[in-house]
Design a protein around this motif. Sequence first.
Motif, short mmCIF file in Angstrom:
data_model
loop_
_atom_site.label_atom_id
_atom_site.label_comp_id
_atom_site.label_asym_id
_atom_site.label_seq_id
_atom_site.Cartn_x
_atom_site.Cartn_y
_atom_site.Cartn_z
N GLY A 6 0.82 -1.20 0.00
CA GLY A 6 0.00 0.00 0.00
C GLY A 6 0.85 1.25 0.00
O GLY A 6 2.00 1.27 0.48
N ALA A 7 0.30 2.35 -0.53
CA ALA A 7 1.03 3.61 -0.62
C ALA A 7 1.37 4.17 0.76
O ALA A 7 2.33 4.92 0.91
N GLU A 8 0.60 3.75 1.80
CA GLU A 8 0.84 4.31 3.12
C GLU A 8 2.18 3.87 3.71
O GLU A 8 2.71 4.51 4.61
N ILE A 9 2.75 2.74 3.21
CA ILE A 9 4.05 2.31 3.74
C ILE A 9 5.14 2.29 2.67
O ILE A 9 6.31 2.14 3.00
N PHE A 10 4.75 2.50 1.41
CA PHE A 10 5.72 2.37 0.32
C PHE A 10 6.91 3.31 0.50
O PHE A 10 8.06 2.91 0.47
N PHE A 11 6.62 4.60 0.73
CA PHE A 11 7.70 5.59 0.76
C PHE A 11 8.57 5.46 2.01
O PHE A 11 9.71 5.89 2.02
N SER A 12 8.03 4.85 3.08
CA SER A 12 8.86 4.64 4.27
C SER A 12 9.87 3.52 4.05
O SER A 12 10.81 3.37 4.83
N LEU A 13 9.68 2.73 2.99
CA LEU A 13 10.61 1.64 2.68
C LEU A 13 11.80 2.10 1.84
O LEU A 13 12.81 1.40 1.76
N LYS A 30 17.24 1.46 -4.06
CA LYS A 30 17.53 0.77 -2.81
C LYS A 30 16.38 0.98 -1.83
O LYS A 30 15.86 2.08 -1.70
N THR A 31 15.94 -0.09 -1.13
CA THR A 31 14.87 0.00 -0.15
C THR A 31 15.26 -0.78 1.10
O THR A 31 16.29 -1.45 1.13
N GLN A 32 14.40 -0.71 2.11
CA GLN A 32 14.61 -1.46 3.34
C GLN A 32 14.55 -2.97 3.09
O GLN A 32 15.06 -3.77 3.88
N LEU A 33 13.90 -3.37 2.00
CA LEU A 33 13.74 -4.79 1.69
C LEU A 33 14.77 -5.28 0.68
O LEU A 33 14.71 -6.42 0.25
N GLY A 34 15.69 -4.40 0.29
CA GLY A 34 16.65 -4.75 -0.74
C GLY A 34 16.44 -3.87 -1.96
O GLY A 34 15.69 -2.88 -1.93
N TRP A 35 17.08 -4.21 -3.07
CA TRP A 35 16.96 -3.42 -4.29
C TRP A 35 15.70 -3.81 -5.06
O TRP A 35 15.38 -4.99 -5.17
N ILE A 36 15.01 -2.81 -5.59
CA ILE A 36 13.86 -3.07 -6.47
C ILE A 36 14.17 -2.51 -7.85
O ILE A 36 14.97 -1.60 -8.00
N VAL A 37 13.53 -3.10 -8.85
CA VAL A 37 13.77 -2.72 -10.23
C VAL A 37 12.48 -2.25 -10.85
O VAL A 37 11.42 -2.86 -10.68
N SER A 38 12.53 -1.14 -11.58
CA SER A 38 11.34 -0.66 -12.28
C SER A 38 11.76 0.02 -13.57
O SER A 38 12.92 0.41 -13.73
#
Length: 204
Positions: A6-13, A30-38
């Motif tokens: 959800g958008a409510e937690i996305f940016f905190s990651l 880079k995020t709290q969960l690792g690297w994401i690709v888009s």
Amino acid sequence: MDILIGAEIFFSLLSVGQIKLNAELITLQKTQLGWIVSGKCKAKPNITRAICDLAVANAEDFVMEDENVDKTLQKFWEIEEVKGCESKCTPEHMNCENHFKENFKILPSGRFEVKLPFKKDPSALGSTFEIAQKRFLSLERRLQKTPEAYDMYKDFMNEYITLGHMSPIENIDFNMPHYFIPHQCVLRPDAATTKLRVVFDASC
């Protein structure tokens, strides 16, 4: 698809760190969960069907074909959809919803305020002043024997006035529909914070 967030937690990651491989290609974040690709992805000509990988509660990865993915997503949106009351609600529910729409307002504090809905004529409440007064005087006599509890009770009531939950009234017209709510206190000496709680007996 690995996960829906959800958008409510996305940016905190999100963390500091972003790599753009190419304006036409993908971006690494880079995020709290690792690297994401888009980014954009060119489909290969020989691909004939889309495949979706899902992460489920038991963490077992499995592949679902197009038809199953469509059904799964459709079921997800059906569960999450907030449907109107018109088709399934009783006339009583509809009256209550219409009452809310016609009588609510947003206070400067951001809270909602709405008039109480009555199923019957409010005059059917009868005379409640005598009952409430009798209970109040009995409660006051009891609290006077324990000054500490009496002070906590008064503090609670003053807080209700400060928060705008209640206000003093004058010149009561007993010929108009009215209702006085009896109240009492519940002592919880072992509680860490609220040792005294006020209970309103609206069902009286």
